[in-house]
Design a protein around this motif. Structure first.
Motif, PDB file in Angstrom:
ATOM      1  N   LEU A 104      11.787  19.875 -33.056  1.00 32.45           N
ATOM      2  CA  LEU A 104      12.738  18.717 -33.534  1.00 32.45           C
ATOM      3  C   LEU A 104      13.743  18.834 -34.665  1.00 32.45           C
ATOM      4  CD1 LEU A 104      10.320  16.181 -32.058  1.00 32.45           C
ATOM      5  CD2 LEU A 104      12.651  16.538 -31.149  1.00 32.45           C
ATOM      6  N   LYS A 157      14.868  21.482 -36.201  1.00 32.01           N
ATOM      7  CA  LYS A 157      16.014  22.328 -35.862  1.00 32.01           C
ATOM      8  C   LYS A 157      17.107  21.542 -35.323  1.00 32.01           C
ATOM      9  CE  LYS A 157      13.162  26.357 -35.382  1.00 32.01           C
ATOM     10  NZ  LYS A 157      12.544  27.632 -34.098  1.00 32.01           N
ATOM     11  N   GLU A 158      16.762  20.226 -34.555  1.00 34.01           N
ATOM     12  CA  GLU A 158      17.855  19.677 -34.080  1.00 34.01           C
ATOM     13  C   GLU A 158      18.166  18.338 -35.076  1.00 34.01           C
ATOM     14  OE1 GLU A 158      17.365  18.360 -29.890  1.00 34.01           O
ATOM     15  OE2 GLU A 158      15.724  19.964 -29.689  1.00 34.01           O
ATOM     16  N   GLY A 159      17.680  18.412 -36.295  1.00 34.69           N
ATOM     17  CA  GLY A 159      18.099  17.530 -37.084  1.00 34.69           C
ATOM     18  C   GLY A 159      17.294  16.352 -37.198  1.00 34.69           C
ATOM     19  N   VAL A 160      16.146  16.178 -36.578  1.00 35.27           N
ATOM     20  CA  VAL A 160      14.963  15.105 -36.456  1.00 35.27           C
ATOM     21  C   VAL A 160      13.734  15.387 -37.385  1.00 35.27           C
ATOM     22  CG1 VAL A 160      13.436  13.749 -35.160  1.00 35.27           C
ATOM     23  CG2 VAL A 160      15.590  14.578 -34.056  1.00 35.27           C
ATOM     24  N   ILE A 189       7.980  16.294 -27.492  1.00 35.50           N
ATOM     25  CA  ILE A 189       9.595  16.330 -27.815  1.00 35.50           C
ATOM     26  C   ILE A 189      10.425  15.262 -26.842  1.00 35.50           C
ATOM     27  CG2 ILE A 189      11.683  17.747 -27.698  1.00 35.50           C
ATOM     28  CD1 ILE A 189       9.680  20.059 -28.514  1.00 35.50           C
ATOM     29  N   LYS A 215      12.386  11.999 -28.538  1.00 39.20           N
ATOM     30  CA  LYS A 215      14.063  11.738 -28.172  1.00 39.20           C
ATOM     31  C   LYS A 215      14.158  10.491 -27.112  1.00 39.20           C
ATOM     32  CE  LYS A 215      15.395  16.769 -28.015  1.00 39.20           C
ATOM     33  NZ  LYS A 215      15.879  17.819 -27.269  1.00 39.20           N
ATOM     34  N   MET A 217      17.904   9.891 -28.016  1.00 31.82           N
ATOM     35  CA  MET A 217      18.646  11.266 -28.023  1.00 31.82           C
ATOM     36  C   MET A 217      19.165  11.789 -26.762  1.00 31.82           C
ATOM     37  SD  MET A 217      16.732  12.888 -31.185  1.00 31.82           S
ATOM     38  CE  MET A 217      17.906  14.467 -30.915  1.00 31.82           C
TER      39      MET A 217
END
Length: 331
Positions: free
Chosen positions: A245, A247-250, A322, A326, A331
């Motif tokens: 997560l 890597k997705e900005g979380v 994950i 989200k 998300m």
């Protein structure tokens, strides 16, 4: 080389740690070894713990070192040897009672709850019960329904028991030593799939007097968006999910264990994901800080299937964590 010898001369286990890390099995073995050496009242009993070195080799080498009076093989009768262990605790000894799997503790649950858990309170503090019940807990691999139950919630709802569910080698080593030294009965829930997993341990952790206080959670990863709370093997799952997560900005905060850390974490992450957590969070002051409802990701509500593909779908996986994060964050 001389510095190496100076730092680690008093600990053969520290050498192993420096070179290869210490797996959870060896961390548990070290803790029992050091406590057996430290206090002559400590002894271990259970099925195959002595001459066979334990069903999972957790007690490897202890029988040869301490002999029949301290490391005791028992018949296949959990009610019987659990009762012997509780009686020994009443008499002033400090037994470690190993269940080959916590599923078999159902045969001894009267001893664990009605004898061990309640006596200290019912005697108004006169009769301590310094006993540790330990063994593998929860789902393993390919052992089906009768060998895959998690007893954290079962025993966690019983007043008088301290329930411990370690994740890594530091947890295993420090918490088991704390449990053995405690005057209360402690239920120590290990995970079979973690026994062979190595972790690096510091010199401080390898010290003979290092203990992890029971009841204190630990932040394993700092984060600002959401708090992931777990215990045992799923702490590792949460850390892996947090890395994906990120890597997705979380940025996920990962808490190893339960309620005492939740208020601090949730007060600034404003979101919560729980894995197998008790529902008491609704009564915690941190509830008012949530921006979204707490989400629990647990095993599905069925007896554990035997087939591997069905088993994998029955217990929490990284992808489930994950997905749930989200969902909470829209998300």
């Amino acid at each position: 080389r001389s510095v190496f010898r100076c730092l680690f001369a008093n600990s053969k286990w520290a050498v192993m740690c420096l070179l290869t890390g210490v797996n959870v099995r060896d961390a548990l073995n070290q803790a029992m070894d050091e406590e057996l050496e430290r206090d002559e009242r400590v002894f271990l009993l259970g099925e195959e713990v002595a001459q066979y070195d334990g069903a999972y080799k957790v007690s490897r080498g202890l029988w040869k070192k301490y002999g029949d009076k301290r490391i005791i093989d028992t018949p296949i009768t959990e009610m019987g040897f659990a009762g012997i262990a509780v009686g020994a605790a009443f008499a002033g000894l400090r037994p470690i009672c190993e269940f080959m799997t916590w599923n078999f503790s159902m045969q001894a649950i009267d001893q664990v709850i009605n004898s061990a858990a309640k006596t200290y309170y019912m005697s108004a503090g006169v009769q301590p019960v310094p006993i540790v019940f330990r063994g593998p807990n929860g789902s393993s691999a390919g052992v089906a329904a009768q060998h895959s139950q998690c007893f954290a919630a079962w025993y966690g709802h019983c007043p008088g028991l301290k329930v411990v569910s370690p994740w890594n080698s530091e947890d295993a080593r420090g918490l088991l030593k704390a449990a053995i030294r405690d005057d209360n009965p402690v239920v120590f829930l290990e995970n079979e799939l973690m026994y062979g997993v190595p972790f690096d341990l510091s010199e401080e952790v390898m010290h003979k007097d290092f203990v992890v206080p029971i009841g204190k959670a630990k932040v394993e990863r700092q984060g600002t968006h959401i708090t992931l709370v777990s215990h045992s093997r799923c702490v590792g799952f949460c850390l892996e999910a947090a890395a994906v997560l990120a890597k997705e900005g979380v940025e996920c905060e990962v808490s190893n264990s339960l309620l005492d850390i939740i208020f601090v974490s949730v007060s600034y992450t404003n979101g919560l994901f729980e894995e197998g957590c008790t529902p008491l969070f609704a009564e915690c002051p941190a509830f008012n800080y949530l921006d979204a409802p707490a989400v629990r990701v647990t095993g599905v509500d069925i007896p554990m299937p035997y087939a591997k593909i069905l088993e994998d779908h029955s217990v929490p996986q990284i992808k489930d964590i994950i997905f749930s994060v989200k969902k909470v964050l829209n998300m």
